[in-house]
Enzyme design. Structure first.
Site, PDB file in Angstrom:
ATOM      1  N   GLY A 275     -49.436  12.904  -9.120  1.00 13.60           N
ATOM      2  CA  GLY A 275     -49.362  13.761  -7.944  1.00 13.60           C
ATOM      3  C   GLY A 275     -50.382  14.875  -8.069  1.00 13.60           C
ATOM      4  N   ARG A 312     -45.353  28.971  -6.795  1.00 17.90           N
ATOM      5  CA  ARG A 312     -45.587  28.680  -8.218  1.00 17.90           C
ATOM      6  C   ARG A 312     -45.708  29.920  -9.099  1.00 17.90           C
ATOM      7  NH1 ARG A 312     -49.332  26.254 -10.141  1.00 17.90           N
ATOM      8  NH2 ARG A 312     -48.124  24.988 -11.588  1.00 17.90           N
ATOM      9  N   CYS A 342     -39.960  40.748   0.736  1.00 20.32           N
ATOM     10  CA  CYS A 342     -39.182  41.827   0.117  1.00 20.32           C
ATOM     11  C   CYS A 342     -38.529  41.373  -1.187  1.00 20.32           C
ATOM     12  CB  CYS A 342     -38.143  42.326   1.103  1.00 20.32           C
ATOM     13  SG  CYS A 342     -38.909  42.902   2.603  1.00 20.32           S
ATOM     14  N   GLU A 343     -39.355  41.125  -2.192  1.00 18.71           N
ATOM     15  CA  GLU A 343     -38.922  40.749  -3.542  1.00 18.71           C
ATOM     16  C   GLU A 343     -39.989  41.256  -4.500  1.00 18.71           C
ATOM     17  OE1 GLU A 343     -36.287  38.703  -4.509  1.00 18.71           O
ATOM     18  OE2 GLU A 343     -35.687  37.990  -2.520  1.00 18.71           O
ATOM     19  N   TYR A 371     -47.973  21.078  -4.853  1.00 24.44           N
ATOM     20  CA  TYR A 371     -46.776  21.916  -4.961  1.00 24.44           C
ATOM     21  C   TYR A 371     -47.022  23.289  -4.344  1.00 24.44           C
ATOM     22  CZ  TYR A 371     -45.770  18.063  -8.052  1.00 24.44           C
ATOM     23  OH  TYR A 371     -45.604  16.793  -8.542  1.00 24.44           O
TER      24      TYR A 371
HETATM   25  C1  LIG Z   1     -42.999  14.697  -9.734  1.00 28.40           C
HETATM   26  C2  LIG Z   1     -43.072  13.291 -10.137  1.00 28.40           C
HETATM   27  C3  LIG Z   1     -44.312  12.672 -10.322  1.00 28.40           C
HETATM   28  C4  LIG Z   1     -45.631  13.390 -10.167  1.00 28.40           C
HETATM   29  O1  LIG Z   1     -45.843  14.347 -11.143  1.00 28.40           O
HETATM   30  P1  LIG Z   1     -47.250  15.103 -11.246  1.00 28.40           P
HETATM   31  O2  LIG Z   1     -47.054  16.049 -12.347  1.00 28.40           O
HETATM   32  O3  LIG Z   1     -47.460  15.789  -9.941  1.00 28.40           O
HETATM   33  O4  LIG Z   1     -48.296  14.100 -11.521  1.00 28.40           O
HETATM   34  C5  LIG Z   1     -44.323  11.333 -10.660  1.00 28.40           C
HETATM   35  N1  LIG Z   1     -43.172  10.634 -10.817  1.00 28.40           N
HETATM   36  C6  LIG Z   1     -41.957  11.200 -10.638  1.00 28.40           C
HETATM   37  C7  LIG Z   1     -40.740  10.390 -10.819  1.00 28.40           C
HETATM   38  C8  LIG Z   1     -41.868  12.542 -10.299  1.00 28.40           C
HETATM   39  O5  LIG Z   1     -40.669  13.101 -10.146  1.00 28.40           O
END
Ligand SMILES: *Cc1c(COP(=O)(O)O)cnc(C)c1O
Length: 413
Positions: A275, A312, A342-343, A371
């Site tokens: 991801g 994050r 407001c934090e 993210y």
């Molecule tokens: C979040 C997730 C990913 C992706 O993770 P990255 O760190 O963004 O590469 C892949 N597989 C599962 C099952 C996840 O929960």
């Protein structure tokens, strides 16, 4: 590179970020289509010559336009909800190229996924095996299943994004995994076709990944030898990206190469679920300085992006580099960049050295493509930011900024 200064203006591909800010306002997420394609192909190419599937983890950035870019390149998808499958299908992705992960799939989500024909389920518990079998039976289909193994490997990352340790909620313990497989294999409407794992995120070293792959492969071979129709090994995602100069991370090519070495001879289809490493560096969050303020001898710039836009830093104390959109020759200052929410936890960056900021100055919060928007909320009744996709010398708003009417949609008084 896709982000660079030209005539002192920060550009993404062929577009000046200041131009996007003036046409679309701020805060706005901007993504580079070219960079997303390049990262996807880095994975696909690193596996060339062996059976593989690169399934982009939708939760990192689920904008339809981002998914459509990846679908066109031939990517598969890794989803963790029915809503993500809906998005994949809308974006032109194929269910048959999609794996369904996640620890809490509902029966309705499972039914939808089976009806649409997803490639397989990564199943995380005995209880889920039962539901999967029942729902598959009701739809008259057989569901392909991999169990998600918890290999008890420490990914050496933030505790909130570590998932492969024994005490995490994810996966099925290595010590009981073979019984779990026997149980799954005995279900009438399930076909056990794979093994899977995902040990954590933002990993800056491939050693834990390789260790997990070794354990997973040994298991896959034992299961195959016992007669189960195992055809794939899903290694999960988790490769880190460089958020700051001091971090070092293996390239996609090298990370894949080290895992490939372990798996290739088995003849199994290698699957990965990246991801962050596909989208993080493609994105920035464009923001504008609202006010300057000095409190207790400390300089603050209050910017129009906040924790509701990018959580994050508040959630993980994550570091994002922040750079001016237009370079200037002002003397530098040390400043905390904070949002309007407001934090006290609402900050984007602390103690940064930047050219002296004034109201109206534009900043780019870098490495924000993963993210970022996906974890955004409406806290403080702030509409979520606009999203823009740049492709070559053109750009397009791929999600409008939320209006106040959007904020109250579905509510009644
Ligand atoms: C979040 C997730 C990913 C992706 O993770 P990255 O760190 O963004 O590469 C892949 N597989 C599962 C099952 C996840 O929960």
């Amino acid at each position: 590179m896709n982000y660079e200064y030209r005539n002192r203006r920060l550009c993404v591909e062929g577009v000046e970020l200041s131009e996007i800010a003036s046409q679309c306002g701020t805060p706005t997420y901007v993504y580079s289509a070219g960079m997303i394609r390049e990262r996807y192909h880095a994975y696909a190419n690193a596996f060339s010559g062996m059976p593989s599937r690169v399934c982009y983890a939708v939760k990192a950035n689920s904008n339809l336009a981002v998914l459509a870019v990846l679908a066109k390149e031939g990517a598969g998808f890794d989803i963790v909800s029915g809503g993500e499958l809906f998005r994949v299908l809308r974006a032109g992705g194929k269910a048959s190229n999609t794996v369904f992960s996640g620890v809490g799939k509902t029966a309705d989500e499972i039914r939808y996924a089976i009806e649409q024909g997803v490639h397989s389920f990564n199943c995380e518990s005995y209880a889920e095996i039962e539901v999967l079998n029942r729902v598959a039976g009701e739809t008259g289909k057989t569901a392909s299943v991999a169990l998600r193994v918890n290999p008890d490997v420490n990914p050496v990352t933030h505790e909130y994004i570590s998932t492969g340790l024994k005490e995490n909620k994810f996966g099925i313990d290595m010590s009981v995994i073979e019984q779990a497989y026997a149980h799954a294999a005995s279900q009438q409407h399930l076909k056990v076709t794979g093994v899977s794992c995902h040990i954590g995120s933002q990993m800056l070293d491939s050693a834990p990944m390789v260790e997990a792959v070794e354990r997973l492969l040994a298991l896959a071979l034992r299961l195959k030898a016992s007669g189960l129709p195992i055809d794939h090994i899903d290694l999960g995602g988790g490769l880190g990206v460089k958020y700051q100069a001091t971090e070092d991370t293996p390239s996609i090519h090298d990370a894949v190469a080290s895992m490939r070495k372990v798996v290739e001879a088995s003849g199994l289809i290698a699957m990965v679920e990246p991801g962050r490493s596909i989208v993080a560096e493609s994105g920035v969050l464009l923001t504008k300085v609202l006010y300057r303020k000095n409190n207790g001898g400390k300089e603050f710039a209050i910017i129009d992006a906040a924790m509701n836009d990018l959580i994050r830093p508040s959630l993980y104390k994550a570091f994002h580099d922040v750079v001016p959109v237009i370079e200037n020759d002002q003397p530098t200052m040390e400043v905390d960049l904070v949002g309007p929410v407001c934090e006290s936890g609402d900050w984007i960056a602390k103690k940064r050295t930047l050219p002296t900021l004034e109201s109206g100055d534009l900043l780019a919060v870098k490495t924000a493509g993963a993210y970022g928007f996906g974890m955004a909320s409406n806290y403080n009744s702030r509409g979520r930011a606009a999203e823009v996709l740049v492709d070559g010398s053109t750009f397009k708003v791929v999600r409008e900024r939320e209006s106040w009417e959007d904020l109250i949609r579905g509510e009644s008084a």
